[in-house]
Design an enzyme around this catalytic site. Structure first.
Site, PDB file in Angstrom:
ATOM      1  N   LYS A  36      15.362  49.114  37.808  1.00  0.00           N
ATOM      2  CA  LYS A  36      15.197  48.280  38.772  1.00  0.00           C
ATOM      3  C   LYS A  36      13.864  48.880  40.092  1.00  0.00           C
ATOM      4  O   LYS A  36      12.911  50.030  39.780  1.00  0.00           O
ATOM      5  CB  LYS A  36      16.108  48.356  40.160  1.00  0.00           C
ATOM      6  CG  LYS A  36      15.914  47.044  40.573  1.00  0.00           C
ATOM      7  CD  LYS A  36      17.489  45.683  40.014  1.00  0.00           C
ATOM      8  CE  LYS A  36      17.243  44.707  41.023  1.00  0.00           C
ATOM      9  NZ  LYS A  36      18.652  44.062  40.859  1.00  0.00           N
TER      10      LYS A  36
HETATM   11  N1  NDP Z   1      17.896  36.649  39.647  1.00  0.00           N
HETATM   12  C1  NDP Z   1      18.194  37.545  38.571  1.00  0.00           C
HETATM   13  O1  NDP Z   1      18.234  36.199  37.811  1.00  0.00           O
HETATM   14  C2  NDP Z   1      19.241  37.789  39.365  1.00  0.00           C
HETATM   15  C3  NDP Z   1      19.759  38.084  40.946  1.00  0.00           C
HETATM   16  N2  NDP Z   1      20.694  39.515  41.064  1.00  0.00           N
HETATM   17  C4  NDP Z   1      21.055  39.106  42.348  1.00  0.00           C
HETATM   18  O2  NDP Z   1      21.893  37.789  43.388  1.00  0.00           O
HETATM   19  C5  NDP Z   1      21.168  38.054  44.753  1.00  0.00           C
HETATM   20  C6  NDP Z   1      19.976  36.352  44.827  1.00  0.00           C
HETATM   21  O3  NDP Z   1      18.426  37.068  43.895  1.00  0.00           O
HETATM   22  P1  NDP Z   1      18.228  35.525  43.821  1.00  0.00           P
HETATM   23  O4  NDP Z   1      19.614  34.483  44.146  1.00  0.00           O
HETATM   24  O5  NDP Z   1      17.228  36.428  42.568  1.00  0.00           O
HETATM   25  O6  NDP Z   1      17.341  35.897  45.287  1.00  0.00           O
HETATM   26  P2  NDP Z   1      16.699  34.205  45.480  1.00  0.00           P
HETATM   27  O7  NDP Z   1      15.203  35.234  46.067  1.00  0.00           O
HETATM   28  O8  NDP Z   1      16.302  33.252  44.517  1.00  0.00           O
HETATM   29  O9  NDP Z   1      17.554  33.834  46.644  1.00  0.00           O
HETATM   30  C7  NDP Z   1      18.287  34.644  47.674  1.00  0.00           C
HETATM   31  C8  NDP Z   1      18.570  34.373  48.582  1.00  0.00           C
HETATM   32  O10 NDP Z   1      19.383  34.746  49.241  1.00  0.00           O
HETATM   33  C9  NDP Z   1      19.126  34.906  50.570  1.00  0.00           C
HETATM   34  N3  NDP Z   1      19.290  35.831  52.052  1.00  0.00           N
HETATM   35  C10 NDP Z   1      18.219  36.947  52.090  1.00  0.00           C
HETATM   36  N4  NDP Z   1      18.852  37.251  53.237  1.00  0.00           N
HETATM   37  C11 NDP Z   1      19.708  36.758  53.335  1.00  0.00           C
HETATM   38  C12 NDP Z   1      21.042  36.912  54.297  1.00  0.00           C
HETATM   39  N5  NDP Z   1      20.587  38.171  54.671  1.00  0.00           N
HETATM   40  N6  NDP Z   1      21.628  35.984  54.276  1.00  0.00           N
HETATM   41  C13 NDP Z   1      21.649  34.682  54.134  1.00  0.00           C
HETATM   42  N7  NDP Z   1      21.311  34.374  52.703  1.00  0.00           N
HETATM   43  C14 NDP Z   1      19.958  35.427  52.775  1.00  0.00           C
HETATM   44  C15 NDP Z   1      17.819  33.760  50.769  1.00  0.00           C
HETATM   45  O11 NDP Z   1      17.158  33.008  51.695  1.00  0.00           O
HETATM   46  P3  NDP Z   1      16.312  32.963  52.135  1.00  0.00           P
HETATM   47  O12 NDP Z   1      15.077  32.259  51.168  1.00  0.00           O
HETATM   48  O13 NDP Z   1      16.106  32.113  53.916  1.00  0.00           O
HETATM   49  O14 NDP Z   1      15.682  34.136  52.516  1.00  0.00           O
HETATM   50  C16 NDP Z   1      17.624  33.265  49.719  1.00  0.00           C
HETATM   51  O15 NDP Z   1      18.567  31.937  49.605  1.00  0.00           O
HETATM   52  C17 NDP Z   1      20.168  39.402  45.055  1.00  0.00           C
HETATM   53  O16 NDP Z   1      21.200  40.386  45.252  1.00  0.00           O
HETATM   54  C18 NDP Z   1      19.993  39.723  43.296  1.00  0.00           C
HETATM   55  O17 NDP Z   1      19.768  41.478  42.860  1.00  0.00           O
HETATM   56  C19 NDP Z   1      21.942  39.263  40.214  1.00  0.00           C
HETATM   57  C20 NDP Z   1      21.767  39.510  39.102  1.00  0.00           C
HETATM   58  C21 NDP Z   1      20.374  39.073  38.319  1.00  0.00           C
HETATM   59  O1  AKG Z   2      17.361  40.114  33.504  1.00  0.00           O
HETATM   60  C1  AKG Z   2      17.048  40.898  33.952  1.00  0.00           C
HETATM   61  O2  AKG Z   2      17.142  42.245  32.973  1.00  0.00           O
HETATM   62  C2  AKG Z   2      17.604  41.970  35.565  1.00  0.00           C
HETATM   63  C3  AKG Z   2      17.726  41.228  36.208  1.00  0.00           C
HETATM   64  C4  AKG Z   2      18.335  41.659  37.213  1.00  0.00           C
HETATM   65  O3  AKG Z   2      17.619  42.271  37.776  1.00  0.00           O
HETATM   66  C5  AKG Z   2      20.070  42.020  37.359  1.00  0.00           C
HETATM   67  O4  AKG Z   2      20.559  42.064  36.831  1.00  0.00           O
HETATM   68  O5  AKG Z   2      20.192  42.165  38.869  1.00  0.00           O
END
Ligand code: NDP
Ligand code: AKG
Length: 423
Positions: free
Chosen positions: A114
Site C-alpha cells: 500500500k
Molecule cells: N477504491 C477502492 O477500490 C477500494 C477502497 N477501499 C477502502 O474503501 C474506503 C473508501 O475508499 P474510496 O471509496 O475509494 O474513497 P473515496 O475517496 O472515493 O471516498 C471516501 C469517502 O469517505 C468519506 N469520509 C472520509 N472520512 C470520513 C469521515 N471521518 N466520516 C465520514 N465520511 C468520511 C469521504 O467524504 P469526503 O469526500 O467528504 O471527505 C468520501 O465520501 C477506504 O477505507 C478504502 O481503503 C477498499 C478496497 C478498494
Molecule cells: O485494486 C487494488 O490493487 C487494491 C485496492 C486496495 O487498495 C484495497 O483493496 O484496499
C-alpha cells in the site's frame, strides 16, 4: 529479541494495533505454520519518500510519501495509493498488511502493499496534484513495477492519478508499462468494471450474507458511512436489489430519509458538494448515525470508525466492511456478542483488487474482456471465497474475520515456508 521500533507496540485501536490483534486471534488455528507468525507482523519493506513540488504560487512544498510492501511470498505487492492529510507510515503498514490477507483470501497471486502521501488533495490545483503524483511515482519507482509491486486507486485517488503514475513510470523506464498500475482509464489498458468493482464486491458478499441470515434485501434499510467510490456504488447496487438507503454520511454531514434516499439525485449532488445540503432527506447529527434503526450498515470511509462505544449502539444485523479496518478489536467482540454479523474488509472489499488482477492479466495478454464476463468472474470468485470462509467459521466457531485470516494466513505462510529462508 525485543524490538525498539515504536510500531511493534502500537495502541490497539490504531490501524496497525488492530491488525496485530487480528493476527494474534488467528494463531491458534494455524497449526505448525504458527511458527512463521512473525512474518505476518513485520512488513518486508517500507519506503519513506520526500515529495517536493513547486506550487502554483511559486512556493516549494514538501509532502511525505510512503510505499510499504508487507509481504511478497505469494507474488508481487498489490495495493492502492491514498492521498489524505492524516496518512502515516503506521497506517500504510496496516493497509498493506490487510492487502496481503485480502489477496490471499480470494486466492490472487499477489502479496500485499500500500502507498500514500500525507497531503490534502482538496487544497491542490489539478496541476499541483499531477506534480505530486508524478514526483511520488518517480521516488517509489525503485520498488514498484509490473512484476514487483502494482499500485491502484484508494481514498482520493482515481483513474486519472493512475494514468499519471503509469506515464511517469513508463517514461522513467523507457517502456510502455501498462501493467505497473491498475485502475487506469480504459483506453490506457484499464479494465471494464474496475471503477465499480469494490462496491460490487461489497454488494455480492452482502447479498450472500443476507441470504444466509434469511434477510430479504427487498426493503432492507441500509446506512452508509463514506459516500465515495466504494460507498456510493455499494449503495447503488443494493438499491437496485430493492434495499432502501436510509442514511448516508460523509465529511460534510449526515442525511437521513426513512423512506429511502433517491440515489439518482444524491450521487451527482454528493460528487459536487458532499452529501450535506441534499434536499431529499433530513440533516441529522453525525453521531446519531450510529443509533439509526437499520438492517445493514456499511462503513466505507476510513479506519477505526466502529469504536467499542458505537458498537454498543449499532442496530443493524449485518455490517459490510467496505472500508479497510473500520472496526477496532474490542468493537468486534461487542458486535459478535450482540449477534451482529460482520463481513470483514479482507473479504468484503476484495472486489476491487480482484478486478485489478483481471486488469493486470488483460494488460499482459493485450486481450480485453467484456464487462459481463468481468462481473461474472468477480461474482464467482467472491462467492467461492466467502463460502470457504463461512465453512471455516462454522468449523471452528470463530468470527468471519478470524476465519478469513485463517484461510488467508494458511496460504501465505505455506508459500513462505515452501520458499525457504536462505538466499
Ligand atoms: N477504491 C477502492 O477500490 C477500494 C477502497 N477501499 C477502502 O474503501 C474506503 C473508501 O475508499 P474510496 O471509496 O475509494 O474513497 P473515496 O475517496 O472515493 O471516498 C471516501 C469517502 O469517505 C468519506 N469520509 C472520509 N472520512 C470520513 C469521515 N471521518 N466520516 C465520514 N465520511 C468520511 C469521504 O467524504 P469526503 O469526500 O467528504 O471527505 C468520501 O465520501 C477506504 O477505507 C478504502 O481503503 C477498499 C478496497 C478498494
Ligand atoms: O485494486 C487494488 O490493487 C487494491 C485496492 C486496495 O487498495 C484495497 O483493496 O484496499
Amino acid at each position: 529479541m525485543k524490538s525498539n521500533l515504536s510500531y511493534v507496540h502500537p495502541n490497539v485501536t490504531s490501524p496497525w494495533g488492530t491488525y496485530l490483534s487480528q493476527v494474534d486471534r488467528v494463531l491458534p488455528y494455524l497449526g505448525h505454520l504458527a511458527r512463521w507468525s512473525e512474518t505476518l507482523k513485520r512488513p518486508k519493506r517500507a519506503l519513506i519518500v520526500d515529495v517536493p513540488i513547486e506550487m502554483d504560487d511559486g512556493r516549494i512544498a514538501h509532502f511525505e510519501g510512503y510505499r510499504v510492501q508487507h509481504n511478497l511470498s505469494r507474488g508481487p505487492g498489490k495495493g492502492g495509493v491514498r492521498f489524505h492529510p492524516d496518512v502515516t507510515l503506521e497506517e500504510v503498514m496496516a493497509l498493506s498488511a490487510w492487502m496481503t490477507v485480502k489477496c490471499a483470501a480470494v486466492n490472487l497471486p499477489y502479496g500485499g502493499a500500500k502507498g500514500g502521501i500525507r497531503v490534502d488533495p482538496k487544497l491542490l490545483s489539478q496541476k499541483e496534484l499531477e506534480k505530486v503524483t508524478r514526483r511520488y511515482t518517480s521516488e517509489i519507482g525503485v520498488i514498484i513495477g509490473p512484476q514487483q509491486d502494482i499500485p491502484a486507486p484508494d481514498v482520493n485517488t482515481n483513474a486519472q492519478v493512475m494514468a499519471w503514475m503509469m506515464d511517469t513510470y513508463s517514461m522513467n523506464t523507457g517502456t510502455t508499462s501498462t501493467g505497473v498500475v491498475t485502475g487506469k482509464p480504459i483506453h490506457l489498458g484499464g479494465s471494464l468494471g474496475r471503477v465499480k468493482a469494490t462496491g460490487r464486491g461489497v454488494f455480492v458478499t452482502g447479498r450472500e450474507a443476507a441470504r444466509r441470515l434469511g434477510m430479504d434485501l427487498q426493503g432492507a434499510r441500509v446506512a452508509v458511512q463514506g459516500f465515495g467510490n466504494v460507498g456510493s456504488i455499494a449503495a447503488e447496487l443494493l438499491a437496485e436489489a430493492g434495499a432502501r438507503i436510509v442514511a448516508v454520511q460523509d465529511h460534510t454531514g449526515t442525511i437521513y430519509n426513512p423512506q429511502g434516499l433517491d440515489l439518482a439525485q444524491l450521487i451527482p449532488h454528493a460528487r459536487q458538494n458532499g452529501v450535506a445540503g441534499f434536499r431529499g432527506g433530513e440533516r441529522i447529527g453525525d453521531e446519531d448515525f450510529w443509533d439509526l434503526k437499520t438492517d445493514i450498515l456499511i462503513p466505507a470511509a476510513l479506519e477505526g470508525q466502529i469504536t467499542a462505544a458505537r458498537a454498543q449502539r449499532i442496530q443493524a444485523r449485518l455490517v459490510l466492511e467496505g472500508a479497510n479496518g473500520p472496526t477496532v478489536p474490542e468493537a468486534d467482540d461487542i458486535l459478535a456478542s450482540r449477534g451482529v454479523l460482520v463481513v470483514p474488509d479482507v473479504i468484503c472489499n476484495a472486489g476491487g483488487v480482484t478486478v485489478s488482477y483481471f486488469e493486470w492479466v488483460q494488460d499482459f495478454s493485450s486481450f480485453f474482456w467484456d464487462e459481463d464476463e468481468i462481473n461474472q468472474r468477480l461474482d464467482r470468485i467472491m462467492v467461492n471465497a466467502l463460502n470457504q470462509i463461512w465453512d471455516t467459521s462454522d468449523k471452528h466457531r470463530i468470527t468471519l474475520r478470524t476465519a478469513t485470516f485463517a484461510v488467508a494466513c494458511e496460504r501465505i505462510l505455506t508459500a513462505r515456508e515452501e520458499r525457504g529462508l536462505y538466499p
